[in-house]
Design an enzyme around this catalytic site. Sequence first.
Site, PDB file in Angstrom:
ATOM      1  N   ALA A 160       0.862  -1.187   0.000  1.00 46.60           N
ATOM      2  CA  ALA A 160       0.000   0.000   0.000  1.00 46.60           C
ATOM      3  C   ALA A 160       0.895   1.231   0.000  1.00 46.60           C
ATOM      4  O   ALA A 160       2.111   1.130   0.192  1.00 46.60           O
ATOM      5  CB  ALA A 160      -0.886  -0.012   1.234  1.00 46.60           C
ATOM      6  N   LYS A 161       0.269   2.367  -0.211  1.00 41.30           N
ATOM      7  CA  LYS A 161       1.009   3.632  -0.271  1.00 41.30           C
ATOM      8  C   LYS A 161       1.921   3.829   0.939  1.00 41.30           C
ATOM      9  O   LYS A 161       3.031   4.330   0.820  1.00 41.30           O
ATOM     10  CB  LYS A 161       0.021   4.811  -0.294  1.00 41.30           C
ATOM     11  CG  LYS A 161      -0.681   4.993  -1.602  1.00 41.30           C
ATOM     12  CD  LYS A 161      -0.480   6.433  -2.113  1.00 41.30           C
ATOM     13  CE  LYS A 161      -0.864   6.577  -3.566  1.00 41.30           C
ATOM     14  NZ  LYS A 161       0.005   5.803  -4.479  1.00 41.30           N
ATOM     15  N   SER A 162       1.411   3.381   2.113  1.00 40.81           N
ATOM     16  CA  SER A 162       2.163   3.628   3.342  1.00 40.81           C
ATOM     17  C   SER A 162       3.519   2.915   3.351  1.00 40.81           C
ATOM     18  O   SER A 162       4.387   3.219   4.162  1.00 40.81           O
ATOM     19  CB  SER A 162       1.340   3.169   4.542  1.00 40.81           C
ATOM     20  OG  SER A 162       1.007   1.810   4.370  1.00 40.81           O
ATOM     21  N   HIS A 163       3.716   1.955   2.457  1.00 39.90           N
ATOM     22  CA  HIS A 163       4.997   1.240   2.431  1.00 39.90           C
ATOM     23  C   HIS A 163       6.119   2.047   1.795  1.00 39.90           C
ATOM     24  O   HIS A 163       7.285   1.658   1.884  1.00 39.90           O
ATOM     25  CB  HIS A 163       4.855  -0.092   1.679  1.00 39.90           C
ATOM     26  CG  HIS A 163       4.121  -1.123   2.475  1.00 39.90           C
ATOM     27  ND1 HIS A 163       2.892  -1.606   2.121  1.00 39.90           N
ATOM     28  CD2 HIS A 163       4.445  -1.742   3.639  1.00 39.90           C
ATOM     29  CE1 HIS A 163       2.497  -2.499   3.026  1.00 39.90           C
ATOM     30  NE2 HIS A 163       3.419  -2.592   3.951  1.00 39.90           N
TER      31      HIS A 163
END
Length: 308
Positions: free
Chosen positions: A240-243
């Site tokens: 996900a983007k948070s990675h």
Amino acid sequence: MTGRFAPSPTGELHLGNLRTAVVAWLSARADGRPFLVRMEDLDRVQARPEHEAAQLRDMTALGLDWDGDVVRQSERFHLYDAAIDQLAAAGSVYECFCSRREIRNDIEAASSAPHGPPGSYPGTCRDLSISARAERRASGRPPALRLRTDHGIYDFVDRLVGPQSGGVDDFVLRRNDGVPAYNLAVVVDDGLQGITDVVRGDDLLPSTPRHVMLQQMLGIETPSYLHIPLVFGANGERLAKSHGATTLGELRDADISSAAVMSWIGSSLKLAAPGEAVGVGDLVNRFDPAALPKDIAVAPDFVLRPEA
Ligand code: GLU
């Protein structure tokens, strides 16, 4: 024999989606077969033309090409309506007035587990009396349309993970805002586009028995399926983007080239050695669906933020 990639243009493709697109392309092109792209843009709030353009640009940057024009589900509502009419004529459609919250409460209150995948519809509106239906209609809340299923078990053979079977529920065909549901549109489109070779993420594995059932009800031949394990971050969660940097654009900004991304995709599919410079054209001759890794892929170091 025809393959396809069917992304939802709700954002840019991340590394996991790109990896699935590469397998879909290889699966078709390794046998010299046509490959189509279909935009699953039914959700007109989240789907945007700029996301579609970015997704096609990034596929091209990886060397993926496709045959004919890109098909958009938003332009094909009449085809999904016709399929609903066909099912309704066979007595297989009913109105559902439930809100999400009511469905959740009914699932929690039910004494036995539902027959289908997690979150399956408990059948609240399936057999409403005429007066109960009239009462709900009078409340002004527009109904969704659901498929009246036989609650059977449906089988298919996945080209990667082998024989599969699963239950089905009375899933939604048309949402109560009039938008056709993914589970209907995907079956209608794969049928009408003559798709014989479906490659997609394995998050859709539990939904495939629904598709097989609907194909049988609509007289559509079941295609072959290959569900690709998703890419996960080092923290054990789906990419996900948070990675960190997960799209081609973000990676380019971090000085990671499309060639480096392609190299990682190739090695993560066990079609190239780690670090080997490969293009999709090189992988065509090495492609063997049965030899693809069956486990999740962990995102490469260049994606992951130290804290992720
Ligand atoms: N549009 C779906 C997605 O992006 C894929 C559907 C499919 O390939 O059947 O997850």
